[in-house]
Design an enzyme around this catalytic site. Structure first.
Site, PDB file in Angstrom:
ATOM      1  N   ASN A   1      40.562 -11.481 -32.939  1.00 44.71           N
ATOM      2  CA  ASN A   1      42.189 -11.956 -33.060  1.00 44.71           C
ATOM      3  C   ASN A   1      41.994 -11.640 -35.072  1.00 44.71           C
ATOM      4  O   ASN A   1      43.182 -12.148 -35.425  1.00 44.71           O
ATOM      5  CB  ASN A   1      41.741 -13.981 -33.915  1.00 44.71           C
ATOM      6  CG  ASN A   1      42.247 -14.379 -32.137  1.00 44.71           C
ATOM      7  OD1 ASN A   1      43.111 -13.842 -31.546  1.00 44.71           O
ATOM      8  ND2 ASN A   1      41.544 -15.289 -31.450  1.00 44.71           N
TER       9      ASN A   1
ATOM     10  N   TRP B   1      36.175 -13.330 -23.614  1.00 45.03           N
ATOM     11  CA  TRP B   1      35.372 -12.475 -25.142  1.00 45.03           C
ATOM     12  C   TRP B   1      37.194 -12.072 -26.531  1.00 45.03           C
ATOM     13  O   TRP B   1      37.676 -11.280 -25.564  1.00 45.03           O
ATOM     14  CB  TRP B   1      34.519 -11.910 -24.694  1.00 45.03           C
ATOM     15  CG  TRP B   1      33.953 -11.029 -26.274  1.00 45.03           C
ATOM     16  CD1 TRP B   1      35.153 -10.713 -27.310  1.00 45.03           C
ATOM     17  CD2 TRP B   1      33.234 -10.606 -25.919  1.00 45.03           C
ATOM     18  NE1 TRP B   1      34.179 -10.480 -27.561  1.00 45.03           N
ATOM     19  CE2 TRP B   1      32.844  -9.999 -27.491  1.00 45.03           C
ATOM     20  CE3 TRP B   1      32.005 -10.786 -25.135  1.00 45.03           C
ATOM     21  CZ2 TRP B   1      31.390  -8.977 -27.893  1.00 45.03           C
ATOM     22  CZ3 TRP B   1      30.444  -9.842 -25.619  1.00 45.03           C
ATOM     23  CH2 TRP B   1      30.456  -9.534 -27.525  1.00 45.03           C
ATOM     24  N   ASP B   2      37.173 -12.799 -27.185  1.00 43.41           N
ATOM     25  CA  ASP B   2      38.454 -12.629 -27.778  1.00 43.41           C
ATOM     26  C   ASP B   2      38.347 -11.993 -29.275  1.00 43.41           C
ATOM     27  O   ASP B   2      36.812 -12.047 -30.096  1.00 43.41           O
ATOM     28  CB  ASP B   2      39.647 -14.396 -28.488  1.00 43.41           C
ATOM     29  CG  ASP B   2      40.629 -14.322 -28.310  1.00 43.41           C
ATOM     30  OD1 ASP B   2      41.299 -12.894 -28.615  1.00 43.41           O
ATOM     31  OD2 ASP B   2      41.755 -15.398 -28.681  1.00 43.41           O
TER      32      ASP B   2
ATOM     33  N   TRP C   1      51.184  -7.463 -32.367  1.00 40.46           N
ATOM     34  CA  TRP C   1      51.258  -8.882 -31.356  1.00 40.46           C
ATOM     35  C   TRP C   1      52.194  -9.280 -30.365  1.00 40.46           C
ATOM     36  O   TRP C   1      52.976  -9.577 -31.686  1.00 40.46           O
ATOM     37  CB  TRP C   1      50.554  -9.265 -32.280  1.00 40.46           C
ATOM     38  CG  TRP C   1      49.635 -10.949 -32.054  1.00 40.46           C
ATOM     39  CD1 TRP C   1      48.850 -11.033 -30.928  1.00 40.46           C
ATOM     40  CD2 TRP C   1      50.257 -11.873 -32.503  1.00 40.46           C
ATOM     41  NE1 TRP C   1      49.262 -12.293 -30.855  1.00 40.46           N
ATOM     42  CE2 TRP C   1      50.339 -13.191 -30.867  1.00 40.46           C
ATOM     43  CE3 TRP C   1      52.275 -12.148 -33.119  1.00 40.46           C
ATOM     44  CZ2 TRP C   1      49.999 -14.630 -31.383  1.00 40.46           C
ATOM     45  CZ3 TRP C   1      52.905 -13.377 -33.028  1.00 40.46           C
ATOM     46  CH2 TRP C   1      51.653 -14.364 -32.227  1.00 40.46           C
TER      47      TRP C   1
ATOM     48  N   ASP D   1      50.073 -12.069 -26.022  1.00 39.36           N
ATOM     49  CA  ASP D   1      50.019 -13.618 -25.823  1.00 39.36           C
ATOM     50  C   ASP D   1      51.252 -14.288 -25.436  1.00 39.36           C
ATOM     51  O   ASP D   1      52.409 -15.301 -25.675  1.00 39.36           O
ATOM     52  CB  ASP D   1      49.666 -13.852 -27.543  1.00 39.36           C
ATOM     53  CG  ASP D   1      47.902 -14.282 -28.171  1.00 39.36           C
ATOM     54  OD1 ASP D   1      47.358 -14.437 -26.750  1.00 39.36           O
ATOM     55  OD2 ASP D   1      47.588 -14.067 -28.812  1.00 39.36           O
TER      56      ASP D   1
ATOM     57  N   CYS E   1      40.522  -9.868 -24.422  1.00 35.85           N
ATOM     58  CA  CYS E   1      41.146 -10.462 -25.468  1.00 35.85           C
ATOM     59  C   CYS E   1      41.297 -10.374 -26.425  1.00 35.85           C
ATOM     60  O   CYS E   1      40.041 -10.255 -27.247  1.00 35.85           O
ATOM     61  CB  CYS E   1      41.665 -11.982 -25.030  1.00 35.85           C
ATOM     62  SG  CYS E   1      42.609 -12.755 -26.179  1.00 35.85           S
TER      63      CYS E   1
HETATM   64  C1  DGJ Z   1      43.812 -15.807 -29.007  1.00 38.16           C
HETATM   65  C2  DGJ Z   1      44.007 -15.231 -27.408  1.00 38.16           C
HETATM   66  O1  DGJ Z   1      45.234 -14.540 -27.172  1.00 38.16           O
HETATM   67  C3  DGJ Z   1      44.812 -16.885 -26.862  1.00 38.16           C
HETATM   68  O2  DGJ Z   1      44.712 -16.826 -25.476  1.00 38.16           O
HETATM   69  C4  DGJ Z   1      43.807 -18.200 -27.499  1.00 38.16           C
HETATM   70  O3  DGJ Z   1      43.035 -17.644 -26.644  1.00 38.16           O
HETATM   71  C5  DGJ Z   1      43.926 -17.658 -28.730  1.00 38.16           C
HETATM   72  N1  DGJ Z   1      43.716 -16.492 -29.258  1.00 38.16           N
HETATM   73  C6  DGJ Z   1      43.081 -18.889 -29.249  1.00 38.16           C
HETATM   74  O4  DGJ Z   1      42.120 -18.980 -30.779  1.00 38.16           O
END
Ligand code: DGJ
Length: 694
Positions: free
Chosen positions: A451, A448-449, A173, A518, A496
């Site tokens: 995480n 569309w993320d 990351w 990011d 994303c």
């Molecule tokens: C991770 C993404 O890569 C960022 O650009 C942003 O959208 C954050 N999440 C938001 O939580």
């Protein structure tokens, strides 16, 4: 006809390459050729036969099997591992027939002589791109279930003397797309993801050559896998001077029960060949992937994204202020990122509840969308559909919808859990709630993320599917996304996953854009983008100018870095001075003028960031009328010199005259490419120069 068949031997020809295979006298499907296209059919080798090597290595160790299966004396990596209902774990595939659903599509129908398993090997040719696409379909034609333990998409076979090095991309990351070029030695070299996403750590892309190829010269075999879940690549150099690269869905913890009548299809693997080095390999992939994008050949708008400016502190007023400035700069799309939905004041709550937060947006999103549109921009929104916070209405109502094992605590990452998108009810919930959001609001763009990666991948109550989740989850993501795409065809989607954690050719069938990292430091981006562009085209590479490096790099430099892809702005515009805003407006106008070349042209990497920190990239339109040259100096190769950067152009017709902006004379393509010219750049400086045919 690009596919030639003679008895049970096939030659697939693209514009410059050829790929051959056929059944040998013993009935084994053997790879015969992959390389430059040869003048006549009889130039291609025939399938070889072998009894093996001594008593230790049978034929399958020695032969280049096109789709090797587990069984017999096969000790190397197979594409297929099966367990039949009676416990037999040995697959033998024999030729049944071949068919041609289209002139560029061949199917070899194979079957097991004893068990009711049919395996169709698909080959589709992309002649203009010198690419071969492969996948397999397994069908159970019997009455008892068949257990699939591994079903890879393809084995790419080559002589080991042609392949001494593999190039691949990876990192972590915030540090994605490092380019590694690694020597291959006998044994298996493996890359994979076990994360239910293609992952930041490794990317399903490869390039193979003999260790001597460079940007412009040398044979390169390259490819990608169109799959956004867990995947695996095994590159094996054998003691018999063979090399084979297998790629497909990861079989780690995977098993699939193929019920009577069912078909299991693997993801598609794509691979190509060029004699013209890594640059040509990238361009072949770029043009093909670009042509397949859902909205091809759309040019992407310049967007503003509010994430780095506001984080979770979003409000209708705050967003409108940003939108007003963005519009003055020439931005065409305003995207509100995380923080807009119910309960989302921090990263501990709200995921799963896809309605506007009533405190922040008491009248819904409409007033903000309206003001954005009144400013002449369209509106985009961030979502993270696969996730849920324990502090959300969705989780309170359906705690069973997340991946979990009842006897184990759930592992939180960023305070969130993963919904089990293998479940049809979860898919249906997402389709319904997101359809409502998209139907009620005029949204032109969705980011569309995703995480976090999976943990406790359990699905209590569905023991049969326990090990199928590794595939069913990704199929579920595709199903939800595809359904929304069909319902709202005008929307442009961006993929994303905390940056570039889901960057692959599979997601590019749904999303027109990818957020590669990011990390928005321009210096870091120069390297990340260099890696990303090995595989994926510039128009899908979203790149923002932010406030990172504001104190040490000029805004001009930072703009130039982002202008190498699909330009966006992500800084806090409220803090930008008048001078900065004027610079931004000038750069955005320049980008719009050059956008068709950058987003739709051919990319030539003239100098590499990895080599000396001073990269130069040339984009040329397809007609070779115009080009855009970016040159960056981040450090001096020789501190005593006046930092001149020597540039030699590529890709121009030799006899045609061109002007390079800032250079006194028109010169032939040959001269710009052979002799080149120098740019007097100091560390921290960059240039964007237009190139025009005279
Ligand atoms: C991770 C993404 O890569 C960022 O650009 C942003 O959208 C954050 N999440 C938001 O939580």
């Amino acid at each position: 006809m690009p596919i030639h068949q003679n008895n049970q031997i096939w030659i697939l020809e693209t514009e410059h390459s050829a790929y051959g295979f056929g059944f040998n006298r013993s009935g084994r499907l053997v790879h015969t050729y992959w390389g430059n296209r040869l003048p006549a059919q009889h130039d291609y080798p025939s399938p070889s036969d072998s009894d093996g090597w001594a008593s230790f290595d049978g034929p399958s160790e020695v032969l280049a099997e096109e789709y090797p299966c587990s069984g017999g004396m096969n000790y190397h990596e197979p594409c297929l591992k099966i367990s039949f209902a009676d416990g037999v774990r040995d697959v033998r595939l024999k030729f049944q027939s071949s068919s041609y659903p289209a002139p560029e599509h061949l199917i070899l129908h194979l079957h097991d002589p004893f068990y009711p398993l049919v395996v169709d090997l698909h080959y589709r040719i992309h002649p203009d791109h010198d690419l071969i696409e492969r996948w397999a379909e397994l069908q159970n034609q019997g009455e008892l279930p068949i257990q699939i333990e591994r079903a890879l998409s393809a084995a790419w076979q080559l002589p080991a003397s042609s392949v001494r090095r593999i190039s691949h991309l990876g990192g972590r990351w915030n540090d994605e797309f490092n380019l590694y070029r690694q020597p291959l030695t006998p044994g298996v070299f493996q890359l994979e993801s076990r994360r239910l996403s293609s992952g930041h750590q490794h990317n399903p892309w490869f390039a193979l050559e003999n260790g001597l190829a460079d940007e412009q010269d040398g044979e390169v075999w390259f490819g990608v896998l169109a799959w956004s879940g867990s995947w695996k690549l095994c590159a094996e150099t054998t003691p018999f001077e063979r090399f084979r690269l297998l790629i497909g869905i990861n079989d780690w913890d995977f098993a699939w029960q193929l019920d009577p009548g069912e078909i299991f299809s693997t993801p598609h693997a794509l691979a190509g060949y060029t004699q013209n080095g890594f640059g040509a390999a990238s361009r072949l992939l770029h043009t093909y992937l670009r042509s397949q994008l859902p909205h091809a050949p759309t040019l992407h708008k310049v967007l503003y994204n509010s994430w780095e400016a506001t984080l979770f502190d979003v409000s209708a007023n705050g967003q409108t202020h940003l939108a007003q400035i963005a519009a003055q700069l020439g931005v065409e799309r305003f995207v509100m990122d995380d923080g807009w939905f119910c309960g989302r004041h921090h990263d501990s709550a709200g995921l799963g509840d896809w309605t506007p937060d009533p405190d922040k947006f008491p009248h819904g999103l409409y007033p903000l969308i309206r003001s954005v549109q009144d400013l002449g921009m369209d509106f985009g929104l961030w979502i993270e559909p696969e996730m849920v916070n324990p502090d959300s209405n969705l989780y309170r109502t359906h705690p069973d919808w997340v991946f979990h094992y009842p006897t184990r605590p759930n592992t939180l990452a960023r305070n969130q859990l993963m919904l089990n998108l293998a479940r049809p009810d979860v898919q249906e919930y997402l389709i319904q709630s997101l359809s409502t959001l998209l139907a009620e609001n005029e949204i032109a763009f969705i980011k569309w993320d995703m995480n976090r990666n999976v943990s406790e991948a359990g699905w209590p109550g569905a023991p049969r599917q326990a090990r199928e989740v590794w595939v069913r989850y990704t199929q579920g993501v595709y199903h939800v996304w595809n359904t929304l795409r069909q319902r709202f065809p005008h929307i442009i989607w961006q993929s994303c996953s905390g940056g570039g954690g889901r960057s692959d050719a599979g997601i590019l069938q749904l999303a027109d854009q990818i957020w590669p990292s990011d990390n928005t430091s321009a210096l870091a981006r120069l390297r990340i983008q260099e890696g990303f562009l090995q595989a994926y085209p510039a128009n899908v590479m979203e790149s923002w100018v932010t406030d990172a490096d504001r104190n040490n790099l000029s805004l001009n430099f930072r703009f130039h870095v982002s202008m190498c892809g699909s330009l966006g702005i992500g800084g806090n515009l409220l803090n930008w001075s008048l001078t900065e805003r004027l610079t931004a407006a000038r750069c955005i106008a320049r980008y719009k003028a050059l956008r068709p070349i950058i987003q739709g042209g051919d990319l030539y990497r003239l100098r590499s960031f990895a080599q000396d920190g001073n990269p130069a990239l040339l984009y040329l339109d397809q007609e070779r009328e115009n080009g855009a040259l970016f040159a960056f100096c981040t450090r001096s190769p020789n501190p005593a010199a006046a930092h001149p950067l020597h540039i030699r152009l590529q890709g121009l017709p030799t006899q045609t005259l061109y002007m390079v902006e800032g250079q006194p004379l028109a010169r032939s393509g040959a001269s710009w490419m052979q002799e080149g010219f120098t740019l007097p750049l100091q560390p921290g400086q960059s240039l964007l120069l237009q190139i025009a045919r005279v």
